[in-house]
Each structure stands twice: as C-alpha cells, then as structure tokens.
Design a protein around this motif. Structure first.
Motif, PDB file in Angstrom:
ATOM      1  N   MET A 127     -15.500 -34.172 -13.393  1.00  0.00           N
ATOM      2  CA  MET A 127     -16.191 -34.121 -14.682  1.00  0.00           C
ATOM      3  C   MET A 127     -15.355 -33.407 -15.740  1.00  0.00           C
ATOM      4  O   MET A 127     -15.289 -33.843 -16.894  1.00  0.00           O
ATOM      5  CB  MET A 127     -17.533 -33.408 -14.523  1.00  0.00           C
ATOM      6  N   SER A 128     -14.685 -32.325 -15.342  1.00  0.00           N
ATOM      7  CA  SER A 128     -13.860 -31.584 -16.303  1.00  0.00           C
ATOM      8  C   SER A 128     -12.724 -32.447 -16.836  1.00  0.00           C
ATOM      9  O   SER A 128     -12.424 -32.434 -18.037  1.00  0.00           O
ATOM     10  CB  SER A 128     -13.289 -30.322 -15.645  1.00  0.00           C
ATOM     11  N   VAL A 129     -12.097 -33.215 -15.942  1.00  0.00           N
ATOM     12  CA  VAL A 129     -11.021 -34.100 -16.375  1.00  0.00           C
ATOM     13  C   VAL A 129     -11.567 -35.203 -17.279  1.00  0.00           C
ATOM     14  O   VAL A 129     -10.982 -35.530 -18.317  1.00  0.00           O
ATOM     15  CB  VAL A 129     -10.296 -34.708 -15.156  1.00  0.00           C
ATOM     16  N   ASN A 130     -12.700 -35.775 -16.903  1.00  0.00           N
ATOM     17  CA  ASN A 130     -13.301 -36.841 -17.705  1.00  0.00           C
ATOM     18  C   ASN A 130     -13.642 -36.391 -19.107  1.00  0.00           C
ATOM     19  O   ASN A 130     -13.296 -37.061 -20.095  1.00  0.00           O
ATOM     20  CB  ASN A 130     -14.570 -37.355 -17.011  1.00  0.00           C
ATOM     21  N   VAL A 131     -14.343 -35.265 -19.214  1.00  0.00           N
ATOM     22  CA  VAL A 131     -14.769 -34.819 -20.537  1.00  0.00           C
ATOM     23  C   VAL A 131     -13.571 -34.398 -21.374  1.00  0.00           C
ATOM     24  O   VAL A 131     -13.579 -34.549 -22.603  1.00  0.00           O
ATOM     25  CB  VAL A 131     -15.810 -33.684 -20.453  1.00  0.00           C
ATOM     26  N   ASP A 132     -12.526 -33.885 -20.723  1.00  0.00           N
ATOM     27  CA  ASP A 132     -11.323 -33.517 -21.453  1.00  0.00           C
ATOM     28  C   ASP A 132     -10.621 -34.756 -21.990  1.00  0.00           C
ATOM     29  O   ASP A 132     -10.085 -34.748 -23.101  1.00  0.00           O
ATOM     30  CB  ASP A 132     -10.391 -32.706 -20.555  1.00  0.00           C
ATOM     31  N   MET A 133     -10.617 -35.832 -21.192  1.00  0.00           N
ATOM     32  CA  MET A 133     -10.016 -37.075 -21.666  1.00  0.00           C
ATOM     33  C   MET A 133     -10.743 -37.615 -22.892  1.00  0.00           C
ATOM     34  O   MET A 133     -10.163 -38.373 -23.683  1.00  0.00           O
ATOM     35  CB  MET A 133     -10.012 -38.114 -20.543  1.00  0.00           C
ATOM     36  N   GLY A 134     -12.012 -37.232 -23.055  1.00  0.00           N
ATOM     37  CA  GLY A 134     -12.727 -37.627 -24.259  1.00  0.00           C
ATOM     38  C   GLY A 134     -12.064 -37.132 -25.528  1.00  0.00           C
ATOM     39  O   GLY A 134     -12.257 -37.701 -26.612  1.00  0.00           O
ATOM     40  N   ASN A 135     -11.239 -36.082 -25.415  1.00  0.00           N
ATOM     41  CA  ASN A 135     -10.526 -35.556 -26.584  1.00  0.00           C
ATOM     42  C   ASN A 135      -9.451 -36.505 -27.109  1.00  0.00           C
ATOM     43  O   ASN A 135      -9.004 -36.351 -28.245  1.00  0.00           O
ATOM     44  CB  ASN A 135      -9.881 -34.207 -26.238  1.00  0.00           C
ATOM     45  N   ILE A 136      -8.999 -37.466 -26.278  1.00  0.00           N
ATOM     46  CA  ILE A 136      -7.997 -38.431 -26.756  1.00  0.00           C
ATOM     47  C   ILE A 136      -8.542 -39.859 -26.715  1.00  0.00           C
ATOM     48  O   ILE A 136      -7.779 -40.819 -26.753  1.00  0.00           O
ATOM     49  CB  ILE A 136      -6.682 -38.341 -25.944  1.00  0.00           C
ATOM     50  N   THR A 137      -9.879 -39.986 -26.608  1.00  0.00           N
ATOM     51  CA  THR A 137     -10.499 -41.300 -26.537  1.00  0.00           C
ATOM     52  C   THR A 137     -11.137 -41.645 -27.871  1.00  0.00           C
ATOM     53  O   THR A 137     -12.010 -40.911 -28.350  1.00  0.00           O
ATOM     54  CB  THR A 137     -11.587 -41.324 -25.435  1.00  0.00           C
ATOM     55  N   PRO A 138     -10.723 -42.749 -28.518  1.00  0.00           N
ATOM     56  CA  PRO A 138     -11.390 -43.138 -29.753  1.00  0.00           C
ATOM     57  C   PRO A 138     -12.827 -43.589 -29.470  1.00  0.00           C
ATOM     58  O   PRO A 138     -13.127 -43.975 -28.336  1.00  0.00           O
ATOM     59  CB  PRO A 138     -10.528 -44.330 -30.239  1.00  0.00           C
ATOM     60  N   PRO A 139     -13.744 -43.504 -30.435  1.00  0.00           N
ATOM     61  CA  PRO A 139     -13.454 -43.240 -31.855  1.00  0.00           C
ATOM     62  C   PRO A 139     -13.531 -41.770 -32.286  1.00  0.00           C
ATOM     63  O   PRO A 139     -13.091 -41.441 -33.372  1.00  0.00           O
ATOM     64  CB  PRO A 139     -14.571 -44.034 -32.559  1.00  0.00           C
ATOM     65  N   PHE A 140     -14.110 -40.869 -31.438  1.00  0.00           N
ATOM     66  CA  PHE A 140     -14.373 -39.510 -31.908  1.00  0.00           C
ATOM     67  C   PHE A 140     -13.615 -38.435 -31.141  1.00  0.00           C
ATOM     68  O   PHE A 140     -14.058 -37.293 -31.086  1.00  0.00           O
ATOM     69  CB  PHE A 140     -15.881 -39.213 -31.859  1.00  0.00           C
ATOM     70  N   GLY A 141     -12.479 -38.774 -30.522  1.00  0.00           N
ATOM     71  CA  GLY A 141     -11.715 -37.781 -29.783  1.00  0.00           C
ATOM     72  C   GLY A 141     -11.181 -36.691 -30.692  1.00  0.00           C
ATOM     73  O   GLY A 141     -10.483 -36.973 -31.679  1.00  0.00           O
ATOM     74  N   LEU A 142     -11.493 -35.433 -30.372  1.00  0.00           N
ATOM     75  CA  LEU A 142     -11.113 -34.310 -31.234  1.00  0.00           C
ATOM     76  C   LEU A 142      -9.606 -34.249 -31.450  1.00  0.00           C
ATOM     77  O   LEU A 142      -9.123 -34.052 -32.571  1.00  0.00           O
ATOM     78  CB  LEU A 142     -11.612 -33.001 -30.620  1.00  0.00           C
ATOM     79  N   ASN A 143      -8.822 -34.423 -30.364  1.00  0.00           N
ATOM     80  CA  ASN A 143      -7.375 -34.306 -30.490  1.00  0.00           C
ATOM     81  C   ASN A 143      -6.783 -35.347 -31.436  1.00  0.00           C
ATOM     82  O   ASN A 143      -5.740 -35.119 -32.059  1.00  0.00           O
ATOM     83  CB  ASN A 143      -6.705 -34.437 -29.114  1.00  0.00           C
ATOM     84  N   LEU A 144      -7.428 -36.507 -31.538  1.00  0.00           N
ATOM     85  CA  LEU A 144      -6.945 -37.551 -32.438  1.00  0.00           C
ATOM     86  C   LEU A 144      -7.008 -37.082 -33.884  1.00  0.00           C
ATOM     87  O   LEU A 144      -6.065 -37.288 -34.662  1.00  0.00           O
ATOM     88  CB  LEU A 144      -7.774 -38.825 -32.261  1.00  0.00           C
TER      89      LEU A 144
END
Length: 429
Positions: free
Chosen positions: A361-378
């Motif tokens: 889960m930690s890896v999945n939610v972290d990957m959300g940071n580079i997943t469009p449309p709302f990834g924070l890191n983007l």
C-alpha cells in the motif's frame, strides 16, 4: 441508498476540485444527517479521536527534521559524494540521481522536497551532460518517490497507526522495497546511456572521494541514529523522530553552519504548516472511515471478496489496481486512510500479512505522486523546472512503467521487502 449518496458526494467533490478534507468531512456530515439518527455533535469528537495516536506524533517531528536538513546544505554534499563514487560508470549521472534520492529520502522521508533539493542541482547537470531534457525531467521526478519508501516514511507511520502494525517492521520492509526500485531505475539508466552513447565523466581520485565523504559524514548519521536507535530498542519511532530534530539542528546550525537561528525559525513555521495540512487530512479521513464502518459500507464492500475466498495473487492484484486508481485522484494519506480499513480484512482473510500489505500500500500510494492527472510530484516538477505539466507527464511515463515493474516484484516476491524485518521480528509470517 447510503452507498449511492456517499460515492455520489465524493465524485462531485472531486470533480469540483474541492479540498479533500472538506469532501470527506462534508460527505460524512451529509450522510449522517440524512440517513442516521446519530447526533451530529459526535462528529467533531471522531475527528479529534482520529488524531489521538502516539505514532502520529512522529509525523511533525520527521517533517521538521527533513526541512532542517534540506535547508542546511545537505543535498549538495550528498550529490558530490555519490557522483565521486559512480559518476564514471555508464549512466553514472543518472545513477547519481537515483542513489542520492535514496539517501536523501532516508534522511528526509519526503518526495516533493527531494525534487526541489536534488533536482535543482542535477537537472541542469543531466541536460548539460547530454541526457536530454525529457530524460532529466523523468528521472528526477520519478526517483524522488523513493524518498517515501525508504524509512523514515510518513505513509508507513499512518498505515501502522491504522492497521496496528509495527512501524519498525514497516520501516525495515521499506529498505528492501526502496532498493528494488533503485535497482530497476539504475539498470534503465545504464541501458539508456549505452544506447544513446552518453559520454562518461572522469573517474574521481581517492583524495576526492575521501574529501566528499568527510563533507557528507554528519548528514549520513541521521538514518544511522534513527534506525540504529529504533531497532536497538533505545527509543520508539516517535522518540526517534524527536531525536532526529535535535540531531538535524545541531548538524546544520553548529557543524555545517548553513542555517542560522532566524532561518531555523522559518523552517519551524513551514514545518508546522505542513504538519497541519497532513493532520487535518488524517482527522477528516478518520471520520470518513468511521462513517463507512457505522453505515455498514465497509462490510458490504468486503463481503463479496470474503465469500469468494480469493487467492492471495488475485487479492494483491485487486489491491494494486484499486490503490493505483485512487492515487490518480487523491493524496497519499487520504488513499491510506480510506482504503486500509476496507482492504485489511480482505488481505488478512487471504493470508496476506499486515506488514506485506503495508509495504504494498505504501508503494502504491507513493506512486500516486507521479500518476496523472493529480500526482503531486508532477506539479512540483512543473513549477520547479518551469516546464509545462504535459511535458512532465510525458517524461515520467517510461519511469512509471518501470515503477510498475518494481511494484510487481515487491508484491509477488514478498521476501524482497520482508526478509529484513523477519530477522528482527520472527513472528512475521
């Protein structure tokens, strides 16, 4: 009726880009007001009850320690040291980004600050060395996510407080998972540089390596103190976070002398605001999760999977797909706080340990940071490097594919992340 109302309100809030904590608390308030006889005066109590957790105290401490080290000159020292070690290898500068993000993450536990601190120095260096803007954007934005996988990780602290799982064991599992990510990324760097015939840097002399090691020595002491004290039984994760603040302040103010007292006060204010943003989300999501339980939605979601007696392979595939999809729209902590109470019974029913679910889960939610449309890191990368959002997304796509490969390895070869914690926590299955 309750399910339609709940998910309808969530969908409308997300489409209107309403702040997530308002979406969660507002949905809970409307559902309770229209479908139950529970007094609404209980709802604020549930918000604060979600914050009454000793492990959650570690979050503001780790954020403060991370910001102190980030402002205290550590990033340039780390980059110089890693470049001395691997800069002469094929893809050496790319590997420098990945390894620096691993070490910076072990000190700060933040992906967004890693983009700013590391990318600000290495992005122009990558472009100048012949790697190209797209490669440079992609590797800096994507490698930063390792910062939330390598301990200390605020995501793991939140998960541990929800699932009642040892945070120490979760931290240990993050080491193997972070190394897996780093290796996948570094192999790609080597292959890419060979295919595109990128020139290599010269090999550093022993004296240069020694000088760089001396410069970075005190900064690298942070993860040693945190993990050594934690697994040596000297202090808990929360106490380790408090100790890390004192250590970071001494190193940056007294030893490095790149942060004065007014600067330290500014860092404290920034950290307090960042902590407040996270903890507001924790309180709101705690209320929402309680609403799911009280109204029976959690049980209705879990029941079909319990009846199917699905295999662990299928359950993990479902968890990955759901968490990755949710990560496209909601932030790390909302993702965890909403999904973990639902998915934990499903996972344990399929024989999946709470620690294994935690790292997945930690890896999945972290990957959300580079997943469009709302990834924070983007968005952070777009602002930091003055590039359009679309160009950042296109640059990240190959690295997102590599991240999925690393996620698959962590998911279906559990020994990658669980071997290390099992040595200290034999009761883990």
């Amino acid at each position: 009726m309750v399910a339609l109302l709940t998910f309808g309100l969530l969908s409308v809030g997300l489409l209107l880009t309403v702040p997530m904590f308002i979406v969660l608390t507002g949905t809970a308030f409307i559902v309770f007001a229209t479908t139950t006889s529970i007094p609404l005066s209980i709802l604020p109590q549930r918000v604060f009850a979600g914050l009454e957790s000793f492990p959650l105290l570690a979050i503001p401490f780790f954020i403060l320690a991370a910001n102190i080290m980030g402002r205290g000159g550590l990033s340039a020292r780390l980059i110089g040291f890693i470049q001395c070690l691997v800069g002469h290898l094929p893809g050496g500068l790319g590997m420098t980004v990945v390894i620096t993000c691993v070490l910076f993450g072990a000190i700060t536990g933040s992906s967004a600050s890693t983009i700013v601190a590391i990318g600000g120095i290495l992005y122009p260096a990558l472009v100048k060395a012949g790697y190209g803007e797209r490669f440079a954007l992609g590797i800096v934005t994507s490698s930063a996510l390792i910062g939330m996988i390598i301990p200390p990780s605020n995501a793991m602290i939140v998960y541990g407080s929800i699932a009642n799982v040892s945070i120490g064991a979760l931290f240990m599992s993050g080491i193997g998972a972070g190394i897996a990510f780093a290796l996948v990324y570094m192999i790609y760097c080597v292959v890419w540089s060979i295919v595109h015939d990128v020139p290599r840097a010269r090999r550093s002399t022993f004296r240069e390596i020694l000088t760089a090691a001396r410069e970075v020595f005190w900064g690298l002491g942070m993860p040693v103190i945190i993990l050594g004290g934690l697994y040596g039984g000297v202090f808990t994760a929360t106490e380790a976070a408090a100790v890390s603040v004192v250590y970071a302040a001494v190193v940056c103010v007294v030893i490095y002398r790149q942060l004065d007292l007014p600067g330290l006060w500014e860092v404290c204010v920034e950290s307090a605001l960042a902590s407040a943003r996270i903890l507001v989300m924790v309180g709101a999501a705690s209320l929402f999760s309680w609403m799911l339980t009280i109204t029976g939605l959690t049980q209705s979601i879990v029941a079909p999977f319990a009846d199917l007696k699905a295999s662990p392979v299928f359950v993990l595939l479902f968890i990955n797909a759901l968490a990755l999809f949710a990560g496209m729209f909601v932030d790390v902590f909302s993702n965890l706080l909403i999904l973990v109470p639902i998915l934990l019974p499903v996972a344990t029913g399929a024989g999946i340990s709470g620690t294994h679910l935690g790292i997945v889960m930690s890896v999945n939610v972290d990957m959300g940071n580079i997943t469009p449309p709302f990834g924070l890191n983007l968005f952070v990368a777009s602002g930091t490097f003055n590039k359009s959002y679309v160009s950042v997304v296109l640059a990240v796509l190959p690295w997102l594919g590599l991240a999925l490969i690393a996620l698959a390895l962590i998911t279906y070869v559990p020994d990658i992340s669980l071997w290390l914690p099992r040595q200290l926590y034999p009761e883990l299955n």
